[in-house]
Each structure stands twice: as structure tokens, then as C-alpha cells.
Design a protein around this motif. Structure first.
Motif, short mmCIF file in Angstrom:
data_model
loop_
_atom_site.label_atom_id
_atom_site.label_comp_id
_atom_site.label_asym_id
_atom_site.label_seq_id
_atom_site.Cartn_x
_atom_site.Cartn_y
_atom_site.Cartn_z
N THR A 150 0.70 -1.17 0.09
CA THR A 150 0.10 0.02 0.00
C THR A 150 0.67 1.29 -0.12
OG1 THR A 150 -1.54 1.23 1.30
CG2 THR A 150 -0.09 0.06 2.58
N PRO A 151 0.41 2.27 -0.60
CA PRO A 151 1.10 3.55 -0.27
C PRO A 151 0.73 3.93 0.92
CG PRO A 151 -1.26 4.10 -1.35
CD PRO A 151 -0.67 2.51 -1.36
N THR A 210 -3.47 3.62 5.39
CA THR A 210 -4.69 3.44 4.55
C THR A 210 -5.81 2.44 5.31
OG1 THR A 210 -4.69 1.67 2.84
CG2 THR A 210 -3.65 3.83 2.47
N HIS A 211 -6.93 3.04 5.36
CA HIS A 211 -8.03 2.01 6.05
C HIS A 211 -8.06 0.65 5.47
CE1 HIS A 211 -11.88 2.57 8.50
NE2 HIS A 211 -11.69 1.50 7.91
N TYR A 212 -8.13 0.82 4.09
CA TYR A 212 -8.15 -0.51 3.60
C TYR A 212 -6.90 -1.35 3.76
CZ TYR A 212 -7.39 -3.87 -0.50
OH TYR A 212 -7.24 -5.07 -1.35
N GLN A 239 -11.50 -5.94 -2.95
CA GLN A 239 -11.96 -4.58 -3.74
C GLN A 239 -10.86 -3.55 -3.13
OE1 GLN A 239 -15.44 -2.85 -2.14
NE2 GLN A 239 -15.78 -1.52 -4.32
N PRO A 240 -9.64 -3.70 -3.88
CA PRO A 240 -8.47 -2.56 -3.69
C PRO A 240 -9.08 -1.09 -3.51
CG PRO A 240 -7.77 -4.26 -5.32
CD PRO A 240 -9.10 -4.48 -5.36
N SER A 241 -8.28 -0.57 -2.70
CA SER A 241 -8.76 1.02 -2.64
C SER A 241 -8.40 1.83 -3.65
CB SER A 241 -8.19 1.58 -1.40
OG SER A 241 -6.73 1.98 -1.67
N GLY A 242 -7.55 1.50 -4.68
CA GLY A 242 -7.05 2.19 -5.63
C GLY A 242 -6.26 3.51 -5.31
N LEU A 243 -5.65 3.46 -4.11
CA LEU A 243 -5.12 4.74 -3.57
C LEU A 243 -3.66 4.55 -4.20
CD1 LEU A 243 -6.40 5.36 0.05
CD2 LEU A 243 -6.63 7.02 -1.91
N LEU A 244 -3.14 5.90 -4.68
CA LEU A 244 -1.73 6.00 -4.91
C LEU A 244 -1.28 7.19 -4.21
CD1 LEU A 244 -2.08 4.92 -8.77
CD2 LEU A 244 -0.69 3.80 -6.94
N TYR B 154 -4.06 9.72 -4.01
CA TYR B 154 -5.24 10.07 -4.85
C TYR B 154 -6.05 8.66 -5.35
CZ TYR B 154 -2.72 8.92 -9.05
OH TYR B 154 -1.90 8.18 -9.96
N ALA B 155 -7.13 8.76 -5.66
CA ALA B 155 -7.90 7.36 -5.95
C ALA B 155 -8.81 8.20 -7.41
CB ALA B 155 -8.69 6.72 -5.25
N ARG B 199 -15.13 4.95 -1.00
CA ARG B 199 -15.92 3.59 -1.39
C ARG B 199 -17.37 4.21 -2.20
NH1 ARG B 199 -12.44 -0.40 -1.88
NH2 ARG B 199 -12.75 -1.69 -0.24
N VAL B 246 4.85 7.30 0.69
CA VAL B 246 5.70 6.37 0.32
C VAL B 246 4.75 5.62 -0.49
CG1 VAL B 246 7.17 4.27 0.71
CG2 VAL B 246 7.17 6.12 2.21
N ASN B 247 5.35 5.06 -1.87
CA ASN B 247 4.53 4.16 -2.63
C ASN B 247 4.90 2.58 -2.27
OD1 ASN B 247 2.05 4.59 -3.92
ND2 ASN B 247 3.32 6.22 -5.39
N CYS B 248 3.93 1.95 -2.88
CA CYS B 248 4.40 0.48 -2.54
C CYS B 248 5.44 0.06 -3.36
CB CYS B 248 3.50 -0.41 -2.39
SG CYS B 248 2.30 -0.29 -4.00
#
Lengths: 306, 306, 306, 306, 306, 306
Positions: A150-151, A210-212, A239-244, B154-155, B199, B246-248
Motif C-alpha cells: 500500500t502507499p 490506509t484504512h483498506y 476490492q482494492p482502494s485504488g489509492l496511489l 489519490y484514487a 468507496r 511512500v508508494n509500495c
């Protein structure tokens, strides 16, 4: 297997009496349909995406961490109608375990601590405290990012972190951070870090993963565990959060972007400032006029606006 | 200049009646000390760090976005005592403008929109809606990161974003996102994005640019504006959030970390899983024992735990 | 001596669990500054007068009966700022013991009962009941006035009072007076006697000996008691209420006053009445006019006003 | 005269809409019995004493300032039963005018101001502000005592008082005192002065002239006014408070009392102190014992108690 | 006999701690007058009719199921005044036993169950469950009507009812009906059946036997029981509800009524409908006009109204 | 026709602003599914029976008086799930009009008044007042029963009723009955008459004509009215209450029942009484025993129980 039998097993895994008071009406059997359950889906959230997947896999029960209806309703909104329709048409009962599963042995927070490789894990209120091989804040953040895929966002530079407290989900609350501090914790890992928490706990390394990413592992683990039930198929719906995350330019090694106009606009010194200046000028002019009308004799104030 | 005169000017800049109801007791003159003000400090927060800086610059007034005491108190905690002491010893009056300055013309949200280079800016409730040169979510996130010099999360991948809504601070609320949607907005920029919002608004690009970075510019702009007041020195006190993203690993090009043991622990497939497995096994064994005591005849359930 | 040690001793003297519910946030350590305490000031109230005295005597702790901030605040008023400044600049920690010390053995009410020379003192709820040598209401009022060196107001003439209930501070409450009655009490001594209490308990002699005079002795006694602590100087700060009583003229033996005009005005029979008459006449005339407009046909009412 | 007609007249004298919100259910026709009214009694309170007098004078209506039932009831207490019985048996309707009559032109506070001989009376919120011939606090207190024929308590020595604010009844409230201060008032006359008000308004001369004495004149005036109604007899029922003031010995010129034993007990230096000392010693001994059990090793604390 | 003795006996019969929480202030001694009681009246309600009867029989105590003042009052209405006057003038103390007597052994519900001839009666929460000789809904309704001498309304046709739950008074509540269902009950007898209850419990035979008829027997039984007290006369005051049932024409065998015009009006097909039609036409015409003004271009909507 | 168009029309028929405050969330579009509506079902209630009928007739919208979810929920009960499933699977949007339609011109109460053949109908608050040809209570009850084809319960014998007030549904509330009285109404027709209302309004003829029968006609009329909409089919779904009335034996001409055993049980004089007597005896014996233990010396009380 009977739905009631499964409910009893789930209540052993996450005893309802462990839940926070505000979870009343948000845990347990939220929607009970078929008496006989053959296929269980497990997921983090109960929404139409997850329910569609559950229906595709012909599940007749969905177990989630977050319930379908958080605040009680007497009007059925479109998204709720969409979710409910899938559940009802496909006979998918809904069961939710929230803060009771956070606190439970082997629940969200135990799994999170284990996934992060903590040693000598022990429970402190809802969270878990454990040890890691000493590292810096940046290293720990990278480690968390790796482990949870995760980021992350973090603050509070430390050179040597060896004690860590973790709470899956939205755990950055003053009372939990106080517990962390009383236990000599160096870093606190949770999610949804708010500004006032950040400002009042600068002595700790705070990692928002992140919560996810902090709760999903706990639900995956629940899934594995339920697979041992006889005569039941159990499947996890991710269902990934898609956060970056994006770091600011200095950290991004000046990656070239095809957004030149925009970029120009934000070079601090020039155009952004200018348009801002312009706006303020404009506003001042308006104020002068209204000031003029309102307080003609007030020399001091009028002068400042000119 | 008289403190009361300054207060009147500030009330013109951010009329108190624009504030949300919950801001009662949190805006205006929070602590009024010296009648004559010669030097004003402006900052985002009122805390001991900022007050120390204000004292060093010999300010006799501090204007902030966030007030000193959020929830009313009758016990003075250590951190509050530290802040109050500096203010009282150095004669620094405190003034706070919060949601009234968010909404005000030329306030937090106008400045944010301008700083991001939005065009055709207009007000919609507390936020601002404007246009940008079409870009993707990733590009917009990088642009925001550049303009505000902040890490962002961001998402919501979008290819062509041209309409944006911004709200400084904690603005990801359903009612505001609904307004965004009704206005055909593609991307919503604010901070403190929570899981349930993420979500339920997957159709929008959501950019969390941190509370600090989205509100600090508005306070800097206030500072510039007050500098025009006659016979008063005005200075800005910056207190960066210190947040880093930090990104994964996949995104970080496999940066080598000196945290090998930890890393091993989180290779999803092996040791982390194993220790988790172990924990669950252990727990199952415990459950079997307690099950055994509690429900000796219940074949079905006992079998699942073996 | 350590602040925490002193707090423990104070909690033995006045156990927090004895306090009324409404005292939450109003007892205990209200402001904790220096870890080491060398000089303690004791007083009834925590205000700027007392704090100035405490600062002069170089106290680093002030123990009072009434706390600094009664109703929680998020705005610091001028008087509160003045008090806080002295406390913070001089490192004076604040500790408050209120209804817990009222109830405690050797607390406010025990000291009050002892000071008034009561015999066979016993506790009944928050108050103390004891016996005195039989006397009339007037004699008891004079006795109380002497013992506490205070003006008093009293009502309820009795010839032979022998059983008395006392509650320091604002103790004239129906439930306590009921307890008094059930215990065969003749006179009730407390302060801040209100009209409705007076009217509904005419069978008892009620003596209002002022809030200050009924509670101050208990704080003096606390002071004496803390003086026995090793290595600590303890001093009492007295802040008399300044209250004085005046009886009406008949009782004052017609003292000549240099306020002749005023006096004339209140000779019941003449000028006061006249000006009152005038005012009412005037008012009636106004009413007639408005009546005239409003209810032209209403003979009866109009006639009464003429 | 018809009851409804009288009610309309009373509503003109004290319009219900002037009442404070908390007076809902406490003003107006509290008990309506006979349609035809021939004799009206007026008094300050509605209680069994007053109702007995009203019955003796064969009144069929009683108008008071304080209502019969303050807090709503569904159980009829003995005193309430006594009052109600007299009212019901004798056909005495009850009407109450409270804060509406305080505020009304010619009401409680107008009458009080006039009775005290104030000049240039004007209304400020519920109270009245007026001028007097300059005098000291002591002189004003004596003047008030004379005019209202009441004992008074006062505090706040001033040499030259010329502006006064008055509020009948329980008017010493922060918001009213603030209004007084904003209007340059020197002395504030009302009743039921509480300790915290006394402490926070030391800049003003505060005169507590009892609830009864500050409100009774207003009801007497109402009585006079109603006497003008045609075909109705109106009589006032006075129920003095019975309050008497006693000043402390120094002020009383050492009046000899026949209460020698008691007096001895309160000579500050000796026996009272001694018995107090004894009590504290006793208590300390008890504490030592319990301390011994609880914290055997705690040297410091044990020593202090020895 | 002493009033207090009787109160103790009544508290044994209907222990106050059995009452529902909402009955606070509604049970026990509501009005206590004479210490010595010679004659007791028992009735269902405390109102002026019952009190008049109680006065005629020279009772000095009235015991009822429903209290005199349900919602607390501070204004005495005319009907309340009438009741109170009788009670006070005749020295009739009031005592009330409500849900405590419903639940008590031998109380309202036990008596009701016995009166209906139920066998094997047992308590379930506030109600009683028992058995009857199998019968249809119509037969049971007729039986209840006979036993309680009351008209009834019922719904839920069943052929064979053998288990019945009864609750006197307003007992048709979801939680009680749920208990009934869990206990395999076929018919539920109580009163004040509401539409939503009827709709959600169609699987049960529901018999509404009126509030009066289901509770009055319990008060009669109390009367018989108190008659055994020595030296006291006890009498029951019956105040029938006066309720009568009318079935619709088909069931009434077309009884001829002398109300011909009215009857014509409600022949479903004609005049009622016509006048209704007329009203709707009229209304439509009005709407067209207002529509015309409001939304001239809205073709669709206007057309529907033509 | 568009769903939104229909909603606008319905809002003209029953303007939402006419609703009582408690109806928030209970009126309007409760569930919005298909944008295009071809067939509308109208009914009194929204439950699974009605929805099944609506689905059978292929309705895509159901308009009811009572909403689907009265109290907000976050758990979906079995009956709610059943209803929701039918609505969602068959695309049936739900719309509810409640107190707004009660008050609206041509709404529930207008239709009820017209159906009963009232003349000179006028609105008074939520209800309607009108005139009928003079008749007795019994005649009016029979008339109502005929017109609405419903059993009724009534009380309050009157010989000549000529003015009537009607409120569909649960309208027997004190405030409405007070309005009736003020308007000289002789009979009040509504439903769900409660005991306390019956007792306090004995001067009026009160006719309880059931909730269903007083509201259903208003919904039928709505149905007729909507039939005029172009391109839409509208159908009414009737769900009778099933209520039947039974009068007590005297009135039923001694209909022979096949329930002899039961009947025996309720001959007032014998077995019922006997078994009651037995129960009370038994209970007394138990009480004696417990009394014996508790209050051995209390002669008086023990004697009464023997």
C-alpha cells in the motif's frame, strides 16, 4: 450448514460483546435470508461491487467488516437499493463484524501486527503493541508499504524505532495514542490521520497505511479460517482502494509531466501569485467601495485598503 | 493600531456570520490582551511551536485558522498550559478565523483554487469550482503536489479531467461531493479522505492533498493582505506538516532497504503467513479446549476447529 | 516534595469519589506545572487576587475549594487570562477539592460544626448534625455571627433550639432540609438562602451565615493540617467577602444619614408613592390611548382605566 | 366582573409575551374556577398562608408573582394539597404574573426603582437604571434598608455612588451585571447574591435587599392599580419574610448574650481550635492505620501523618 | 386503620418495583390526606365521576389503576380542579397501582386470565399465557365478549385456537406479540389494537376486548381482597365504558334504520361518489388554473388535469 | 411517463409542506427505481401482500398512505426483506403521502367527509367538520358502518347529532377533540379510540370506525384521480382489515355457541369467580408465610391475610 450454526461460530470468533457501543445495530446478522448456507463470501465492505461478485460466485452469505447501512434509514437511496437488490435476488445473507473483530483474538489487529512481522505482540485496549528490528521512520514506512502493499503517508522522523503500536482502520485517536505513549511506543501505524492528531503527537512516528490496507488482511485471514468449516465453500472478494501516493517534485526526481500550462501556474513566485494578487486587489477595491459607503469618516481603515 | 480596529478589519475579511454553527466559541478574539497591536503573526495553528515563534518576533497578536482550544475545557492540560504561558507572558492576543474564512471571498478556498491555477472559479457552498487544462488523474495529482509542494494520495483513475472542485482542510463530505457531482465536476481536491467516502464516490477522482497544504496558502495570503495595514508589521509563521508519502515497492523501483529481517517477514507468501497461520492454529487449539468444555456434544462445530 | 505525592495525600484527605457528579472536571489537579513543590498556598477561591498573593509568597501550588474555571471554556476572558498568567508565570499548580472535601472527614462541614461548638456531631449526607446549649433563634444567630465573625441573616423565630444541622456553602436545598427535619433538627445553618426555601421551611430556624464564612474555616483547617508535611511551607490566603449587614431603621435606632433627599423619597406614605402614582397615571393614560385604538367598543375595560 | 375580562386586563398590565421562556406554564391563569369575580386578593406568593387570608376576605381570585406549582407534578404533596384545598373549597382562582410583570411598564422593577427614589429611570433588559444623590455604599445600603423596610447585606465599598441598577428578586446574574457595568452603574440592587457573583464583580457595590423586599412593592402597586376597576374589591395580603440581619460582634458593640458556653467555644484561638485539633489528630491516627495497611513502604507519606 | 399500614399492604399486593419505568410518579400514594382510613373505594380510574361516588359512600381513600395526573402539570385544568376539589373536601386520599399491579401475582392479568377460564396459566413478561378448549376465532371472540360482558373487535380467522395470551389494557405491542408467537400462542387478547400491529401480526387471532373490560375485573378482584382487611369497609365503583359495537349491514341482517337520507348518501355507487367526483372535478379545475399560471409550457401535466 | 413528473403531480395533490414534522423521512419518494413509469398501484399500506399484488399487475410504482419503513433501520428484518425483494426485483418505486394527504384538499379527510354524506364541509386543522340530518348516536354509528362498510365501536349516547367532525386514521387526540368542542360538534368520527380519550370526552359521541375504513376511501379516490393521467394505468389494491365486531350476549340475542365449557367458566357468579377465589386464597397463604418470616410481630397485617 445452517445459518444459525455459522452465526454461532462467528460469534465465537468475534464475540459481539467486544464491540464498541456505537456499533449497536451495525454488527451481527444484518439481513438473514436462506436457512441453509453453502457458500460464504468474505470482504471488507458490503456494497454493490462486492455483492455482485458474491452473486457471481453463488454465495448465500456475505461476511464483511463494514455493515451495509451505517446510519439507520427509512428512505432507500439508489446505491442502497442496488446492493439490496443483489442480496435479495440472490439470497445472500449479510453478517457484519466490526469493532468486535478488531478486538478479538486473531482479529483485524492481531493479523495486522503479525503481517507487519511484529514480535512479542500484546494487546492494549483495541490495538496491538509489538517489537521490530530497530529502523528509521523512513525504513519503517517503506516496510509497512511493502508488507501491506500500500502507499503510506508518514510523519515524525525517528532514527531508531523498535516498539510499534498498530490499529487497523481509523485508529489515530488521542486515547489510543496516549496508550501508545504510556507504553513507550516509537511508532503508531493506523489510518485516516487527521491534522490535529498529527500536530499534537509530533513525538511519535505516525504512519497512515490506509484504512483498506490495514483492515483487509484481517478479513483475508477470517476467510482462511472459515475455509476449515466442513461442507462450506468460502471465498474472499478483494476490492482494492485504488489509492496511489505522489510525492512532491523534489522527491519525485523532477518527473516530466505533460501538463505544462498547469505547472507554470503553480511556480510559487509568479503567475499563481499574480492571479491571487489580482483577486485580492479586486476584492480590496470592492471593499473600498463598500467601506466608503459604510464608514466614510474612518480614515485608518480606508487607507489600509488602498 | 488598536486591537479593536484590527478585529473589525478581520471581521470584514472573514465575516463571523459565514461560519458553520459548530464554530461557535472557536472564531473571533479567543484571548484579548494588549489594546495596542504593533506586530501580527499569522499561522495555520495556535500551538506552542507557533507561539514561541510569535514571541521571538515580538508579535502582540497571533491570527490562526485553527483555534487554541477546540473542545471547551475546565482543566488546563500540559500542552495547553505551555501555549497559554507563552501567549500570556508575551502579551500575544489570539484571533481565529475558521469556516468563516473558508467561505469568505479571498479566503482559504479562493486562494487554494487560484494557487492550483483554476480558471473561471465560482463558489458553490463552502467550496470553489473551476476549470483546468484537461489531464489525467495522475497528472492532476502531480500538478497538485507541485503547486502545493505536498505529497498527495489519490484514487479514481480518469483520463480527462477538466472541472475541479476544491475545499481546503477536511472537505471530503457527502454533501459537498454531491454538489460536485451535480456540477459535473471530475476531480475533488481536499484532505482527510476517509474510507467510506472513497468507496461511495468512485466515479470521481479524489485527491487528498493534506490538511496543511490545502489551508496554509490561504493563511499566507491573509498575511500578505494584512501587510498593507499602516503602522503594523505582519509576519507568517510556517509549520510544515512533515508528511511524506511512500508508494509500495512496485512503484518505488525496488529501493533497497536495510531492514531485511522485517522485509522477509512480509513476503506475503511465506513467513508472515506462516506466523499468522501459527497464531490461528494456536487460537484454534485454545478454542477447541474451551469448546470442549462448553459444548461437548456439538460435533459439527468441534470438527471445524480441528 | 513531589507534586504527585501531594496529590495522593490530598486524595486521602478528600477522596475524589466523594464528590457530587456535577463536580467532574472541577476537582483534582486543574493545572499541573512544576514536579517539585516547596511552598503551598491554600485559599477558598482561585482568582487573580489569591494568585497574586500566592505568587508573592513564592508558592508553587495553590489548593482551593472553588476551581478556576467552573463552566468549560474555549475563549479566555480577561479575568481568566489575568489569573492564568500569574499561575503560569510563577509556576503555580492548581488543585481543587470541592464537594469531596465538603463530605470528607475533617472537611468543610466537620470543621464548621466544630467551629460552632456543636456536640455529638454526626454526619447526615453531606451535612453535620450536632447539639448546642438550648437558645433562641436570635441568640443562635448572634453565636454563629461571633464564631464565624460574619454578618448573618436569619428567619424562623424559635425559643429553644438544641439540635442544629450545618452545611458550608450553598446548602439550603430541599433534600437537605428534609433530612434535617427527619432528624428533629431545630436550626439549619448554611448560606445563600433563597426565597422559595424560606417560604417552604418556616418551621425551622434558617441561618444564612454567608458562603465565605461557612467554608473558609474548612480551608484554614486544611492549611494547618498540611503544615505537618515535611519539607513544605504552607500558608493560608484569606480573602474576606467584605459583606456587611444593615438592619432596617427600627433596629438601627434611627441612625442619622446624610442622604436626606433619598430618605424623603422613601417615606412610604408620601413622595415615593406619589411618584409611583404619577407613573401609573401616566401609564394608564398611555393604555387608554392604545386601548382606544384597539378596542373602541369595549366599555368596561376602558372605564376602568379612566 | 367576568374572570375573562380580568384576565385580559392583567395581560395588558403584564403581557405574557414579555416573560422569560422558563416561565412557560408558570404565568397566566393557573387555576380558573368561578366565572364571576367580586373580590381579588393580591400577594407575592401562592401558598396556604396567603390562601387562608384570601379565603377569610372572601376573595374569589388570587393574583401572585410566584405561581403555586413551580416544577410540574403528578403527585400532590401535603403542602400543595393544603393550598389547593383552600383555593378549591373557597372558589379562589389563581393567576400568576412573573417575569412578564418584572419587565412590564409599571411592574416590579419600575415600582422598585421608584420606591428607592431613583431619578431618570430607564429600562435596560429586565432591570431599571436610575440616578440618586451621590452617597457611599454604607449610606445607600441604609437608604435601601429604610425605603424597603428590610435588612440588607452589601459588599463593595464605594465613596460616591450616583448611578444604580435595580432588579427585583433574584437578579444578580452575570449578564445583568455586565449590562450594569456597560452603563456605568456604581451600585446594583437585587437579592440572593451568590458567592461567585460577589467575587467576580468586586468593582460594583452589590446590595442584597432580599427577594421579598424587592418584589413585594411591585405587587402592592398592582393592588392599588386594580382597585380602580369598577365593582371589584381588591386587597393586598402581606406575608413578610421575617428575615433579620445580625452583624458580627465588633459591629454590634459587644452585645452581651446569654449563651456563654457557646461563645466560649468560638473564641478563635482556644477551645474551638483545640477540638478541631483533636478531631484532626484522631483522623490522622486513623489514616496512619489505614496507610499502614495500604502502603507499608511509603516512608514519606507515613511520616507526615505522625 | 392507618393510611401507612394500608400503603404497606398495597405494596405487598403490587410491589412498586414491578412497575415499568414510565410509571415513575404515577403509582403509589398520589395524594395523602387523613392518617386514619375507615372506608376504601376501589375503581379503574380516578376522575370526578368516581370521586363523587367515593364521596357519597364517605370513603377516605380511593385506590385506582389509572392515576389522577398522567403528565405532570403546573396548571390545574377545570376537570382536574373538579376531581381535586372532591378529593380534598372529602378527605379522600388517592393511591394508584398500574403496571406493578398488571404484573403482580393475582393482579390485572392473572384475574383476566382466570375470568376467561384459561387453564395452566403461566406468566410471560407482563402477560399471562393459558389454554382453552379448542375453538374458532369467532367462538373465542364471542366467549371473551360473554365472559367480560363487553363488545369486542377481532381479526385473524383461525379454526382451532387452544393457546391464548392475555394482557389487560393497552397490551398490543410488538414485543409482547413476539413473546406470544415464541410461545406458540394462537390468539392474543388485549385492547387498543392499532392498524400497524394488525397488519404485522396477521398470523395471530387478535381480540380487542376494550381497555375497560380487560382491566376492570382486576380492580374488582382487588376490592374483594381488601374486604378481608379488619375494620375497614371497601366498596367498588364501577364506571362502564359505554362502548357498543355495530357490525356492518351485511352482518346486521339488514336492520332497518330510520336514517334514510343518510343511508342513501352512502350507497357506494351513487351519490357519495358523485359528490366526491364533483369535488375532485372542482379541485382539478382549480389546479388547472394555478397550473396555468405556474407552468404554462408544461404540456404533459396540464393535459392530465383537463 | 417520467417518475419525476409523477412525483411533481403527487406533490401538487399532497404538498409535502402540509405534513406533520414527525413525518420527515416518511413521505415522498421512499424508493426510486425505474425512470419511466407505465403502471401505478395505489394502496393504503406498503407491505409484502400489497407489493405482491403490485408485482402481479406489473406496476412499476406503488403509492401508499403508510410508508414502508416507519422507524429508521440498519438491520433488515425478514418481513422488510420480503417487501423490499418484491419491490426491487419488480422495479416498483415506492411513494408515500401521509399527513400531507390527510390535510390536502381532496385528501383522506375530504373524501371521508364526503363519503359519509356530510354537508357544508369545512376544514379545521387536519380534520373536516360538516352537517348531517339529525340522528341518534346509534343511528349515526349504523350509518357510518354502512357508508364505510366497517364494524364500528362507539360511545356517548346522544339523541340528536347534527354536527360531525371526521379525521381518518388515528385522530382521537385531545387537541382535535378540543377543536371539535369549540366548533359545537356533536360526534367525532375517527379510529383507535383510547381509554383516556373516552373518559375525558364523555360529552361527545365518539365513533371508532377503524383505521382502515376511514383512510382507505381516500386512497381509492387518489386512484380514481390518477387514472386521468395520460398513458398510465392505475389500479387500486385493497387489503381489508378483516376486523369484525361482536357485541356482548345481551345484544346478540343469546346466540348459542359451541363453546360450552368456556361459557360456563365465565358465568360471573360461579366457576370463574371460584377459581379466582382459589388463586387469591393460594396467594394469601403464600403471603402469610412470607409475612411470617418478614414481620412476625405485625399483628394487624397478618390477621387480614388469614
Amino acid at each position: 450448514m445452517k445459518l444459525t450454526e455459522i452465526v454461532h461460530i462467528l460469534e465465537e470468533i468475534a464475540p459481539p460483546e467486544l464491540a464498541d457501543d456505537f456499533d449497536t445495530g451495525r454488527i451481527g446478522l444484518i439481513l438473514g435470508l436462506e436457512d441453509e448456507v453453502n457458500r460464504i463470501a468474505v470482504a471488507l465492505d458490503a456494497n454493490s461491487y462486492v455483492l455482485k461478485k458474491a452473486a457471481e460466485m453463488r454465495a448465500d452469505m456475505l461476511i464483511t467488516h463494514h455493515t451495509l447501512i451505517f446510519h439507520p434509514v427509512n428512505i432507500i437511496s439508489k446505491p442502497l437499493a442496488a446492493s439490496l437488490r443483489i442480496a435479495l435476488e440472490n439470497g445472500i445473507s449479510l453478517y457484519s463484524m466490526h469493532t468486535n473483530y478488531d478486538r478479538a483474538e486473531g482479529g483485524i489487529n492481531d493479523v495486522l501486527a503479525t503481517r507487519l512481522g511484529l514480535k512479542n505482540i500484546r494487546t492494549s485496549e483495541i490495538g496491538r503493541i509489538g517489537e521490530i528490528k530497530p529502523c528509521s521512520s523512513a525504513e519503517l514506512a517503506a516496510h509497512v508499504s511493502d508488507c501491506l502493499q500500500t502507499p503510506v503517508m508518514y510523519a515524525g522522523e525517528k532514527d531508531e524505532i523498535s516498539k510499534v503500536m498498530v490499529i487497523g482502520g481509523s485508529g489515530f485517536r488521542n486515547e489510543y495514542l496516549e496508550i501508545a505513549r504510556e507504553n513507550g511506543v516509537d511508532a503508531f501505524i493506523s489510518s485516516e490521520l487527521k491534522h490535529d492528531i498529527l500536530r499534537t503527537h509530533e513525538d511519535l512516528c505516525l504512519i497512515d497505511a490506509t484504512h483498506y490496507a490495514t483492515e483487509n488482511p484481517g478479513m483475508e485471514a477470517l476467510c482462511s479460517r472459515l475455509r476449515r468449516l466442513p461442507g462450506i465453500e468460502v471465498e474472499f472478494i478483494d476490492q482494492p482502494s485504488g489509492l496511489l501516493a505522489v510525492n512532491c517534485r523534489l522527491d519525485r526526481n523532477k518527473v516530466a509531466l505533460d501538463l505544462n500550462e498547469g505547472k507554470e501556474a503553480c511556480k510559487q513566485e509568479e503567475p499563481g501569485k499574480e492571479s491571487l494578487e489580482f483577486m485580492l486587489e479586486e476584492q480590496s477595491r470592492n471593499q473600498i467601495r463598500s467601506d466608503y459607503r459604510r464608514s466614510l469618516g474612518n480614515e485608518n481603515r480606508r487607507r489600509y485598503l488602498e
